[in-house]
Design an enzyme around this catalytic site. Structure first.
Site, PDB file in Angstrom:
ATOM      1  N   THR B 154       0.868  -1.198   0.000  1.00 35.52           N
ATOM      2  CA  THR B 154       0.000   0.000   0.000  1.00 35.52           C
ATOM      3  C   THR B 154       0.897   1.239   0.000  1.00 35.52           C
ATOM      4  O   THR B 154       1.345   1.663  -1.060  1.00 35.52           O
ATOM      5  CB  THR B 154      -0.965   0.013   1.205  1.00 35.52           C
ATOM      6  OG1 THR B 154      -0.227  -0.155   2.407  1.00 35.52           O
ATOM      7  CG2 THR B 154      -1.992  -1.077   1.074  1.00 35.52           C
ATOM      8  N   THR B 191       2.428  -8.575  11.933  1.00 34.70           N
ATOM      9  CA  THR B 191       2.389  -7.284  11.255  1.00 34.70           C
ATOM     10  C   THR B 191       1.219  -7.242  10.301  1.00 34.70           C
ATOM     11  O   THR B 191       0.398  -8.151  10.246  1.00 34.70           O
ATOM     12  CB  THR B 191       3.661  -7.022  10.468  1.00 34.70           C
ATOM     13  OG1 THR B 191       3.613  -5.668  10.002  1.00 34.70           O
ATOM     14  CG2 THR B 191       3.769  -7.942   9.265  1.00 34.70           C
ATOM     15  N   ASN B 402       0.976  10.848   6.397  1.00 36.45           N
ATOM     16  CA  ASN B 402      -0.269  10.504   7.074  1.00 36.45           C
ATOM     17  C   ASN B 402      -1.280  11.623   7.076  1.00 36.45           C
ATOM     18  O   ASN B 402      -2.468  11.399   7.283  1.00 36.45           O
ATOM     19  CB  ASN B 402       0.029  10.005   8.481  1.00 36.45           C
ATOM     20  CG  ASN B 402       0.572   8.601   8.407  1.00 36.45           C
ATOM     21  OD1 ASN B 402      -0.121   7.716   7.926  1.00 36.45           O
ATOM     22  ND2 ASN B 402       1.816   8.414   8.800  1.00 36.45           N
TER      23      ASN B 402
END
Lengths: 407, 407
Positions: B154, B191, B402
């Site tokens: 991603t 993870t 972010n």
């Protein structure tokens, strides 16, 4: 950068408390860096300190002096140097600071409490402090809270202070406080430094209880970056200069009024710290309701308030509610049923029973997070406990300030 | 930005495992976004999943399918959409994905495990997935790990893969794995996504034990931002295509060799995730020794590795060791005696018995933190347990990535 309203416009004097400020040269910049407080005879003092195991030398010495049961008459506070991670030399320096001030006023060293804030791991510049004390003492005044509030700042961009008054049996009682703190803010028992005074008469035991209770519900409900300072300290000083009865029992109505007012002052100071959080562009309340108990409510609230992904989304005014769910889910609450959870951004319901609310549109959420002041409300729907914590966003500016702190 | 060495240069095929990739249009960008794995009959699978209470729909469905005890034959993984926070619709979509794939291969739906990663809170674009499945199936190949590793990314900037081989009684055993993950990384049991395969023969019970043990000491030792994904999953697949005896007891020497090799592959993948951590400019090991037990060592290590102030100092190559002491001190370790603690940056001792080491100079510390790879070593000197965790720094870039994730 700082968010929304600043300090109260007037910091009311408290009878029995005076303060003095000096530019002692501890900071290179010629700013105010040394503050003394004088308390009238008969004052009582309550205090809470950091729970960080690496507590700074002045914290250790202040605790010892409070434990000596000699009446506290002076506080001495320096900025620019935390006197932390300095071993025995740091302890000796903190004691010597008290010795010098006590000698100038014919007191015992245990009647002086030392406080430091600033860079960790460097020895206190004793020459500057000793030379600055006479200047600070010579400027002692009752109506001097604003100067003192300026004198305790480090990376803060705003002065922090609050005042409240209430009437009790025809007598006006004043509570005034100041604080400093902007980063390394997840106080554990108290924020970095806060000094709150009242002219009420309070017994030793109860002034301590007020300090503990009021700080628990104010300074212990905020986080900028989840880091707990080595130097956190919060003091409540009661001079007894008003004509009110001594408070020596929690049963007295007067106790309740005073506690409530001290809490209000502390909550105002705590929220001022968040509004001035390092790099803050948002002031965020995370309110959790319907928890089984306080501990559970706080776990969820802090998990959201400390999530870097939530905080960067807020910084970008992005209503990324998936990150709120993620942070609620990682909060380590036993047998949490996510299908019971509702989440609101301001008045907008974004999550109903664990999934996107049918009525929710991205436009509604975006409108809420575009504001400077944001409330996130999380309903766990499994009990009756509720708690709020306050935090700021995680911005470029936070990284810049802390990357450049020592450069 | 990414730090130091990338993935292993060659990802060795594992007999009995093939994979296929499609550009299904789940992501807008025409990137690979759908991956299928096919396992040969007789394969065993062990899995660990996120402990986030808000686990995603595919996690719930994968757990149910594993619990059905029907032999797993396919994995189907989409990126671009996490299918989390999607309620019953999300569950239905994950099941439908398995149904469709199972029908194409005349299997039962429970023999397919679904995985998703991407944005939280949006429904899976079923049309794209259903249309993409034939393309993914038609490209199934054994020597296809690199393509699969690309297909699960991603926000990652790097492909993550590792291969190891070992000899046992004349037979070569291969372990190959891939992973994805860059932010929302503090795995709790695994993870975000990791798939590790071997051609060893392993019983159902022991393949699960290998998955749990190896992930505990690899993926559960890293943190980028202390946030735990809703979709974390780590799979170990054993096809049994090699000519080795079945492992069905932990007493077998072969078990020890295999566990060690799987751990090595997982640790390599975990460290690759940190090296590609969002905005990472530093790869940091926090090693804690002399603790009373593992729990204590991990508390201290994570307290440092997750401290925003420590991480921003590292980002700025600032040897601000006061922040290391602060983070050690706030770690909530019972009756920690700070006067016993030594701290090293690389080989340079910065703290001796709780204070600045006499020999330490700022130049020494600055030289260590100027490097891309930094080790912080903390000796508690109170027991014999030691643990390491790995993390990245907190940079402007982390905030940018972010803040802009959905814009």
């Amino acid at each position: 950068m700082a968010v929304g309203q600043g300090m109260d416009s007037v910091l009311l004097p408290v009878q029995g408390v005076s303060s003095g400020v000096a530019c002692a040269g501890i900071k290179q910049t010629g700013r105010r860096d040394l503050v003394v407080f004088e308390l009238s005879p008969g004052s009582t003092v309550g205090a809470v300190f950091t729970k960080n195991a690496f507590c700074a030398a002045p914290v250790t010495v202040a605790k010892q002096h409070l434990a000596s049961d000699k009446p506290i008459r002076f506080l001495v506070i320096n900025t620019g140097n935390a006197n932390a991670g300095t071993g025995q030399q740091g302890i000796d320096d903190a004691i010597e600071t008290c010795n010098r001030l006590a000698a100038m006023r014919s007191l015992e060293p245990e009647q002086v409490l030392p406080f430091s804030t600033g860079v960790i791991g460097e020895y206190l510049p004793m020459h500057a402090i000793v030379n600055g004390l006479p200047q600070a003492l010579s400027s002692l005044m009752t109506d001097n809270w604003l100067e003192a509030a300026q004198g305790i700042l480090t990376t803060d961009t705003r002065v922090k202070g609050a005042s409240r008054q209430f009437e009790f049996e025809g007598e006006t009682i004043t509570v005034t406080g100041i604080a400093k703190g902007s980063g390394m803010i997840k106080p554990n028992m108290a924020t970095m430094l806060a000094f709150v005074a009242t002219d009420a008469k309070v017994s030793d035991a109860l002034v301590q209880q007020i300090a503990a209770e009021a700080s628990e519900q104010s300074f212990n409900r905020i986080t900028v970056d989840s880091d707990t300072s080595t130097n956190d300290a919060c003091l409540v000083m009661a001079t007894g200069q008003s004509n009110t009865p001594v408070i020596d029992s929690v049963e007295q109505p007067f106790y309740g009024y005073l506690l409530k007012t001290v809490k209000e002052v502390m909550l105002s100071l705590a929220q001022q710290i968040i509004r001035d959080g390092e790099g803050a562009t948002k002031f965020i309340e995370v309110a959790v309701a319907g928890a089984n108990n306080t501990d559970e409510a706080l776990k969820v609230a802090y998990s959201v308030a400390e999530s870097p992904l939530f905080k960067t989304a807020m910084s970008a005014s992005d209503a990324n509610w998936g990150r709120i769910l993620m942070a609620v889910g990682k909060a380590d609450v036993e047998s949490l049923n996510v299908e019971q959870i509702d989440v609101y951004l301001g008045d907008v319901q974004i999550v109903s029973q664990g999934q996107r609310a049918d009525s929710y549109t991205e436009e509604q959420g975006s409108a809420v997070v575009a504001e400077e002041e944001i409330q996130v409300r999380i309903e766990l729907n499994r009990g009756s406990a509720s708690e709020s914590v306050w935090t700021s966003d995680l911005s470029y500016e936070y990284v810049r300030i802390n990357a450049e702190y020592r450069s």
